[in-house]
Structure formats: structure tokens, C-alpha cells
Design an enzyme around this catalytic site. Structure first.
Site, PDB file in Angstrom:
ATOM      1  N   HIS A 103      50.750  36.629 -71.640  1.00 48.23           N
ATOM      2  CA  HIS A 103      51.997  37.370 -71.425  1.00 48.23           C
ATOM      3  C   HIS A 103      52.915  37.150 -72.623  1.00 48.23           C
ATOM      4  O   HIS A 103      52.793  36.149 -73.334  1.00 48.23           O
ATOM      5  CB  HIS A 103      52.660  36.832 -70.139  1.00 48.23           C
TER       6      HIS A 103
ATOM      7  N   THR B  48      55.669  35.996 -72.977  1.00 46.65           N
ATOM      8  CA  THR B  48      56.450  34.752 -72.968  1.00 46.65           C
ATOM      9  C   THR B  48      55.596  33.528 -73.300  1.00 46.65           C
ATOM     10  O   THR B  48      56.125  32.417 -73.375  1.00 46.65           O
ATOM     11  CB  THR B  48      57.081  34.514 -71.582  1.00 46.65           C
ATOM     12  N   LYS B  49      54.288  33.705 -73.498  1.00 50.61           N
ATOM     13  CA  LYS B  49      53.415  32.566 -73.760  1.00 50.61           C
ATOM     14  C   LYS B  49      53.205  32.389 -75.279  1.00 50.61           C
ATOM     15  O   LYS B  49      53.541  33.271 -76.058  1.00 50.61           O
ATOM     16  CB  LYS B  49      52.070  32.761 -73.040  1.00 50.61           C
ATOM     17  N   ASN B  50      52.602  31.270 -75.674  1.00 49.42           N
ATOM     18  CA  ASN B  50      52.455  30.964 -77.103  1.00 49.42           C
ATOM     19  C   ASN B  50      51.693  32.052 -77.865  1.00 49.42           C
ATOM     20  O   ASN B  50      52.110  32.486 -78.919  1.00 49.42           O
ATOM     21  CB  ASN B  50      51.709  29.641 -77.297  1.00 49.42           C
TER      22      ASN B  50
END
Ligand SMILES: *Cc1c(COP(=O)(O)O)cnc(C)c1O
Length: 377
Positions: free
Chosen positions: A178, A180-182
């Protein structure tokens, strides 16, 4: 305004997406999906890596593979994202919530055994903020009680426990890409396993319950509906985006870790003075800098901090509403322990902006503004 997350991409992203059209195959399991699968298998030292359309989908796929029956119980923390529990509820099982450790904010492994009943089938450790759960203890408990371990490694890309990639220690592992992930592909996810039975089933479940993948490999001469399933595979356009990010994963990780350390150093004097609490990374665990959080001493202080920061146009969100206290958690789940740590952390944790394109200038503004508030405590 400084948001807490901003998605990123690079020149290759657009190039690969255009190229995926040129291959004449933009549906699932095309050129870039396969490049991602190979990259992930190699870097994570895992036998099977399958891209899916979200971390939620990876958890659902794992829950179907687990062959749960109505009334079966699955042990997990309450301090997590709702998808951790939802996937198992969809499979007919009951989430059983256990409190977290005050240091890592991960499931408290010492409380797991007390939550096991004759209905328990699986443990779902969530590696919060990319820092490993105490996996040796969890694996030992699972083996002794014949339970599956399904790792929610949604936040744990490129992180490890005693040298082993998170997500590859239990029976199955689930990751999210997603935004928002790294490592991101907008929406996206990954299912991994080293178990050949789960690998074979996951491949079928992911392809609408058909043996289509075997057909394409020439292992069967026609493909047909052989098991339950859904459509969990992403378009190759997502694979193209993801591959462009995997190629620069080291650079992304180095940048995130440097941002994380800058926050940590700036706030350490206040933590030493007892005004706030900073993240704790145990010796056996790595820090993938998925998240930088601060814990205040009480809810009132956190509420004031968030509005102070918002006035200066800096977004500092909190999470999670504990699942055991959410309406669906109460309806579908069961609480197995006291929830003192979960409730306190849910009231006092705040996240600071942390993303690949965060500039030094903006980070300094976040630090200075936060310090201005914390000094007054
Ligand atoms: C992000 C996240 C998920 C869900 O991933 P999506 O790709 O958004 O579906 C699940 N569990 C945890 C712990 C997460 O942080």
C-alpha cells in the site's frame, strides 16, 4: 502542509508501465509480476512468493489456505489494523485478542498459551512498525499445540529476526505494498510460504480456484475449477510499479532509516527526561524504519500535541482503535487477556511524518515544532 505520508515513484515506474502494455499482457502474472516474484524469492530466501492486490488479500488467501471451520479460533493482538482480524472472520473463524508487550507493542508471547483452547487453530503475530515479534517462543508454542503461524508482515518488508526475513519464519507470511508502506505499488500485497502444500493451494485460490497456473506451465492439459478461490492477482501494471520500487529498495530503506535516526536522536533527551517514550528495538530484531512513533504519558497530552502540530500544518495521526473495543471486534471476536497495554498505547501513541521524499527542511520543521511542544511538558 507536511503530510504524514506521500507516495513515491521514479522514472522507471512510467517506463515499465508503458513496457507492460508493449508486452500485450497487462492482466495478472505478466512480465513484471514474474520479475517481482523472482526478485522477492531471491532476496527473502523464500520458496514461493505470489503478488496479490493488497495486504488484506494476502491475509485472506492465508486464511483460506488454513482451512478454518466455523468456531475455530485464531490468536492475534488487538492493537493492529482491522484486516488482520477481518480475513479470519471472512473464513468463518473467531479472532481471539491478546494484549501487547509494552516495549515493542507486539503480541505478548507470554500471554499466548493462556489464550489457547481446543478450538485454537492459528497464531497471527503482527510485526508492528516492522519490528519482529518474539518468533522463537511463538514457533515453539505453535509446534507444541499443533497450530499454524501466519505472520502479518504488512509493515515488515526488509526486516528480520535472528537473520531470517520476517514473513518467512511461520507457515505463511503476508505483506502490503500500500502507498503507506516502505515499498509501494499504490495498492498491492504479497503472500509467501516455504510449505509446498500451501504454495500449491495458494496458487489455485489466487486464480479463482482454478489450476490455470499449472496449465500455463504445461503440467496439466486443460484448466478447470478445482478448489475454492477468488481473484487475488494484481494487474501487471501494478507489477511494473512494484518492480520499479524493488529495484531501488536499498536506497528507499537507507533514506527511511536516516530519517528515523534523525528523529530518534532529536527526541532522546526528552525520552531520558521521562517526558515521552521512544521506540525500542530488541537485539535480535532489525529496524526497517516503517514508522516513527512517540508515546506520550496520557491521552490529554497526545490530543494537545496533535492539535498543536495541526495548527502548524503538520499531520501526526494516531492509531489503532483496539479491535477488541471496535463494534465488529466485539461482534466477531473474543478477549482472552486484560488489555491494559493495548488501551494505554492506543491512547498515547502518535506517528510522525516519514516517507521517502521527506526533505531535510521539512523534517527539521517537524522536529523543531514537536520539540517546542515537548519542552513545555
Ligand atoms: C497495511 C496493513 C494491512 C493491510 O494492507 P493493505 O495492503 O492496506 O490491505 C494489514 N495489516 C497491517 C498490520 C497493516 O499495517
Amino acid at each position: 502542509m507536511i503530510n504524514f505520508n506521500v507516495p513515491t515513484h521514479n522514472d522507471k515506474t512510467i517506463e515499465y508501465i508503458i513496457d507492460s502494455f508493449a508486452t500485450g499482457h497487462v492482466s495478472g502474472d505478466g512480465k513484471y509480476t514474474k520479475l517481482c516474484h523472482n526478485w522477492l524469492r531471491e532476496k527473502m530466501h523464500v520458496d514461493t512468493a505470489l503478488l496479490v492486490h493488497s495486504g488484506t488479500a494476502a491475509l485472506e488467501l492465508a486464511a483460506i489456505c488454513a482451512n478454518l471451520e466455523p468456531g475455530d479460533e485464531v490468536i492475534m493482538p488487538s492493537f493492529t489494523f482491522c484486516s488482520t482480524a477481518n480475513a479470519f472472520v471472512l473464513a468463518g473463524a473467531k479472532p481471539v485478542f491478546v494484549d501487547i508487550r509494552p516495549d515493542t507493542l507486539n503480541i505478548d508471547e507470554k500471554l499466548i498459551e493462556g489464550a489457547i483452547t481446543d478450538k485454537t487453530r492459528a497464531i497471527v503475530p503482527v510485526h508492528y512498525a516492522g519490528v519482529a515479534c518474539e518468533m522463537d517462543t511463538i514457533m515453539e508454542i505453535a509446534q507444541r499445540h499443533n497450530l499454524l503461524v501466519i505472520e502479518d508482515a504488512a509493515q515488515a518488508f526488509a526486516s528480520s529476526y535472528k537473520g531470517k526475513a520476517l514473513g518467512t519464519i511461520g507457515d505463511m507470511g503476508c505483506f502490503s505494498f500500500h502507498e503507506t508502506k516502505n515499498i509501494m505499488s499504490g495498492e498491492g500485497g504479497l503472500f509467501v510460504t516455504n510449505n509446498t502444500e500451501f504454495a500449491e493451494r495458494a496458487e489455485i485460490i489466487r486464480e479463482k480456484g482454478t489450476n490455470r497456473s499449472k496449465f500455463f506451465r504445461g503440467q496439466v492439459d486443460k484448466y478447470t475449477w478445482v478448489d475454492k478461490g477468488s481473484s487475488y492477482l494484481p494487474s501487471d501494471i501494478i507489477g511494473a510499479y512494484l518492480y520499479s520500487m524493488l529495484e531501488v529498495a536499498d536506497k528507499v530503506q537507507a533514506k527511511r532509516i536516516s530519517i528515523w535516526k534523525k528523529y530518534y536522536d532529536a527526541f532522546t533527551p526528552f525520552a531520558n527526561a521521562g517526558k515521552i517514550r521512544l521506540p525500542i528495538i530488541p537485539d535480535d530484531c532489525t529496524n526497517n524504519a516503517h514508522m516513527f512513533y512517540i508515546l506520550f504519558n496520557d491521552l490529554e497530552t497526545r490530543t494537545k500535541f496533535i492539535s498543536f502540530m495541526r495548527e502548524k500544518e503538520i499531520m501526526t495521526p494516531f492509531h489503532y482503535i483496539p479491535l477488541h473495543s471496535a463494534p465488529a471486534g466485539q461482534k466477531f471476536g473474543r478477549v482472552a487477556t486484560t488489555m491494559d497495554v493495548t488501551n494505554l498505547v492506543s491512547d498515547t501513541l502518535v506517528r510522525l511524518p516519514l516517507y521517502f521524499d521527506l526533505t531535510d527542511y521539512d523534517q527539521e520543521r517537524v522536529i523543531n515544532t514537536a520539540c517546542e511542544f515537548i519542552k513545555g511538558l
